[in-house]
Design an enzyme around this catalytic site. Structure first.
Site, PDB file in Angstrom:
ATOM      1  N   GLY A 102      30.166  42.151  41.401  1.00 17.58           N
ATOM      2  CA  GLY A 102      31.211  41.167  41.663  1.00 17.58           C
ATOM      3  C   GLY A 102      31.458  41.029  43.151  1.00 17.58           C
ATOM      4  O   GLY A 102      32.595  41.049  43.613  1.00 17.58           O
TER       5      GLY A 102
ATOM      6  N   SER B   1      30.896  38.501  45.347  1.00 14.47           N
ATOM      7  CA  SER B   1      30.955  37.198  45.998  1.00 14.47           C
ATOM      8  C   SER B   1      32.350  36.621  46.153  1.00 14.47           C
ATOM      9  O   SER B   1      32.530  35.564  46.764  1.00 14.47           O
ATOM     10  CB  SER B   1      30.094  36.189  45.222  1.00 14.47           C
ATOM     11  OG  SER B   1      30.604  36.003  43.910  1.00 14.47           O
TER      12      SER B   1
ATOM     13  N   GLY C  48      36.999  37.407  45.838  1.00 11.83           N
ATOM     14  CA  GLY C  48      38.135  38.287  45.624  1.00 11.83           C
ATOM     15  C   GLY C  48      37.986  39.638  46.302  1.00 11.83           C
ATOM     16  O   GLY C  48      37.438  39.756  47.400  1.00 11.83           O
ATOM     17  N   TYR C  49      38.467  40.679  45.617  1.00 14.31           N
ATOM     18  CA  TYR C  49      38.385  42.021  46.182  1.00 14.31           C
ATOM     19  C   TYR C  49      36.948  42.511  46.289  1.00 14.31           C
ATOM     20  O   TYR C  49      36.615  43.288  47.172  1.00 14.31           O
ATOM     21  CB  TYR C  49      39.220  42.996  45.352  1.00 14.31           C
ATOM     22  CG  TYR C  49      40.661  43.056  45.778  1.00 14.31           C
ATOM     23  CD1 TYR C  49      41.020  43.557  47.025  1.00 14.31           C
ATOM     24  CD2 TYR C  49      41.675  42.596  44.945  1.00 14.31           C
ATOM     25  CE1 TYR C  49      42.333  43.604  47.426  1.00 14.31           C
ATOM     26  CE2 TYR C  49      43.012  42.642  45.335  1.00 14.31           C
ATOM     27  CZ  TYR C  49      43.330  43.153  46.578  1.00 14.31           C
ATOM     28  OH  TYR C  49      44.641  43.195  46.981  1.00 14.31           O
TER      29      TYR C  49
ATOM     30  N   ASP D 124      23.556  37.721  35.885  1.00 14.90           N
ATOM     31  CA  ASP D 124      24.612  38.075  34.951  1.00 14.90           C
ATOM     32  C   ASP D 124      24.728  39.600  34.882  1.00 14.90           C
ATOM     33  O   ASP D 124      23.855  40.275  34.341  1.00 14.90           O
ATOM     34  CB  ASP D 124      24.278  37.492  33.573  1.00 14.90           C
ATOM     35  CG  ASP D 124      25.296  37.859  32.501  1.00 14.90           C
ATOM     36  OD1 ASP D 124      26.327  38.475  32.840  1.00 14.90           O
ATOM     37  OD2 ASP D 124      25.055  37.522  31.327  1.00 14.90           O
ATOM     38  N   ALA D 125      25.807  40.135  35.416  1.00 17.72           N
ATOM     39  CA  ALA D 125      25.968  41.593  35.471  1.00 17.72           C
ATOM     40  C   ALA D 125      26.068  42.218  34.086  1.00 17.72           C
ATOM     41  O   ALA D 125      25.818  43.417  33.918  1.00 17.72           O
ATOM     42  CB  ALA D 125      27.208  41.955  36.281  1.00 17.72           C
TER      43      ALA D 125
ATOM     44  N   TYR E  88      45.226  46.216  38.229  1.00 23.27           N
ATOM     45  CA  TYR E  88      46.464  45.678  38.786  1.00 23.27           C
ATOM     46  C   TYR E  88      47.593  46.004  37.820  1.00 23.27           C
ATOM     47  O   TYR E  88      47.409  45.930  36.598  1.00 23.27           O
ATOM     48  CB  TYR E  88      46.332  44.168  38.976  1.00 23.27           C
ATOM     49  CG  TYR E  88      47.542  43.480  39.592  1.00 23.27           C
ATOM     50  CD1 TYR E  88      47.953  43.782  40.887  1.00 23.27           C
ATOM     51  CD2 TYR E  88      48.249  42.517  38.880  1.00 23.27           C
ATOM     52  CE1 TYR E  88      49.048  43.145  41.455  1.00 23.27           C
ATOM     53  CE2 TYR E  88      49.350  41.865  39.437  1.00 23.27           C
ATOM     54  CZ  TYR E  88      49.738  42.184  40.725  1.00 23.27           C
ATOM     55  OH  TYR E  88      50.825  41.556  41.291  1.00 23.27           O
TER      56      TYR E  88
ATOM     57  N   TYR F 196      51.088  39.736  32.211  1.00 29.21           N
ATOM     58  CA  TYR F 196      49.986  40.488  32.813  1.00 29.21           C
ATOM     59  C   TYR F 196      49.875  41.898  32.234  1.00 29.21           C
ATOM     60  O   TYR F 196      49.096  42.139  31.332  1.00 29.21           O
ATOM     61  CB  TYR F 196      50.097  40.527  34.343  1.00 29.21           C
ATOM     62  CG  TYR F 196      48.750  40.827  34.961  1.00 29.21           C
ATOM     63  CD1 TYR F 196      47.927  39.812  35.411  1.00 29.21           C
ATOM     64  CD2 TYR F 196      48.274  42.133  35.032  1.00 29.21           C
ATOM     65  CE1 TYR F 196      46.662  40.084  35.927  1.00 29.21           C
ATOM     66  CE2 TYR F 196      47.022  42.418  35.538  1.00 29.21           C
ATOM     67  CZ  TYR F 196      46.227  41.391  35.987  1.00 29.21           C
ATOM     68  OH  TYR F 196      44.977  41.667  36.486  1.00 29.21           O
TER      69      TYR F 196
ATOM     70  N   LYS G 284      42.940  46.039  31.351  1.00 28.68           N
ATOM     71  CA  LYS G 284      43.070  46.933  32.498  1.00 28.68           C
ATOM     72  C   LYS G 284      43.363  48.369  32.047  1.00 28.68           C
ATOM     73  O   LYS G 284      42.862  49.332  32.644  1.00 28.68           O
ATOM     74  CB  LYS G 284      44.178  46.434  33.437  1.00 28.68           C
ATOM     75  CG  LYS G 284      43.899  45.087  34.092  1.00 28.68           C
ATOM     76  CD  LYS G 284      42.643  45.113  34.936  1.00 28.68           C
ATOM     77  CE  LYS G 284      42.453  43.816  35.691  1.00 28.68           C
ATOM     78  NZ  LYS G 284      41.183  43.797  36.485  1.00 28.68           N
TER      79      LYS G 284
END
Length: 398
Positions: A51, A53, A55-56, A113-114, A230, A240, A249
């Site tokens: 991942g 590319s 955001g974090y 595709d991971a 998060y 969330y 999460k």
């Protein structure tokens, strides 16, 4: 050649095009936030970033390249230019690869595709041939769906509350950029929707990556891995942390504990990192949270840490002999957000928000600029009226 003027057209929080120059400049600005370590390691650590590319994941990749001189592989799934521009992550990867070359890092980027077993096999083949082992695996995946390669079943994630409907103000923007509030009401998720969200966003695929590395003998002594999570404010917990995404999460956190037991054989450890709020495409798609983030920045202003600042802290924790963990064994980078004075100030604004007080209480210009920057727009120093080439090649393997 496919030069054209690229404009921020779209609907809601989904823009149809990305601006190449804006994306490249955004990455350059992120790189400028990072200083190289004053004590560089004698051996370049090898990292696998899943991942990488946006955001974090993007921020962690840049921080690792510049501060710790990582070698390794970054994986993301992006769309090349065609009738539309390429995705923003496509252009950001081109800019990040330039940082890797500038830093002298042997770091490759794969567009794949991971979740697929073929991606795992091919990536591990590359890691085995080039580096012989891996020191760190960063798992930063936010996806709308996942096809399980072993069952062929497509699981789709949803953003819904659990148990009861959720009602909140949602921040919206008109085509002219004017902000408004609209009441959003979401029905609770079914058990099947919750289970599917956990299959997409939980720890199953993370665990499969670790198993694949272990089976190939690629886990170096002291190997560490981290997945990003998060918690967020009590103000948004219903959608969330106590919703479908929160269930995923929590599955990540359970997976981290199980992985740590397995990694003990190589002196390794698995963590989750509880990062603070940041503007991302995942965040903008969660009702109520764009408004919360705007109120949070209204309270904090320049004290609101960027993803890069938090990613530098994460690398510092990952490379420390004794990371600073909470009572659940999680790395905590969100204490600035969840401190009692900050949350009290945001809660006061949250209770007072109306369409009439929106501009006064929330930092709308900041949020709109952050959202547009996800696609390469509203970035200072970019000539948006000038035609630009959109068909840029993916970085060639080094």
């Amino acid at each position: 050649m496919s030069e054209r003027v690229v404009s921020p057209t779209g609907h809601g929080y989904l823009l149809l095009d990305s601006h190449p120059a804006g994306c490249l400049r955004s990455v350059a600005r992120m790189r400028a936030e990072v200083r190289a370590s004053e004590k560089p390691s004698r051996r370049r650590p090898t990292a696998l970033v899943i991942g990488s590319s946006g955001g974090y994941g993007l921020a962690i990749t840049i921080a690792g390249l510049v501060r710790y001189g990582i070698d390794g592989v970054g994986i993301s799934l992006e769309r090349p230019a065609g009738r539309r521009s390429a995705t923003a992550g496509w252009y950001r990867t081109i800019a990040t690869e330039a940082i890797a070359r500038e830093s002298g890092s042997d770091f490759s980027f794969r567009n794949a595709d991971a979740f697929a077993d073929t991606t795992k096999t091919e990536t591990l083949d590359l890691l085995a041939k080039r580096f012989g082992g891996v020191d760190y695996l960063i798992y930063s995946v936010a996806a709308p769906r996942r096809t399980d390669p072993r069952s062929g079943i497509i699981h789709r994630s949803v953003i819904k509350p659990l148990g009861a409907p959720y009602t909140a103000w949602n921040l919206e923007f008109a085509d002219d950029g004017a902000a408004s509030l609209r009441e959003a009401v979401l029905a609770p998720a079914t058990r099947a929707e919750t289970a599917a969200t956990v299959r997409v966003m939980g720890g199953e695929d993370w665990s499969r990556w670790i198993t694949a590395l272990a089976d190939r003998g690629l886990l170096r002594d002291g190997f560490r891995t981290v997945a990003l999570t998060y918690i967020g404010s009590p103000l948004t917990s219903a959608i969330y942390r106590k919703g479908t995404i929160g269930a995923a999460k929590m599955d990540l956190e359970t997976t981290a504990n199980a992985l740590s037991k397995r990694l003990a054989a190589v002196g390794g450890r698995a963590y989750t990192s509880v990062n603070g709020a940041a503007i991302s495409q995942a965040l903008t798609g969660t009702p109520g949270i764009p408004l919360y983030a705007s109120l949070l920045h209204g309270v904090l202003g320049d004290r609101f840490p960027s993803p890069v600042e938090q990613s530098v802290q994460l690398w510092d924790q990952l490379t420390a002999d004794r990371p600073d963990l909470d009572e659940s064994g999680r790395i905590r980078l969100d204490r600035w957000e969840l401190s009692e004075p900050v949350q009290a100030a945001v809660a006061e604004r949250w209770r007072s928000i109306t369409p009439e007080t929106l501009a006064e209480l929330a930092d709308i210009p900041w949020f709109r600029g952050q959202f547009h920057a996800l696609y390469g727009f509203d970035v200072p120093g970019v000539e948006y009226d000038t035609p630009i080439e959109t068909d840029l090649p993916w970085p060639k393997p080094s």
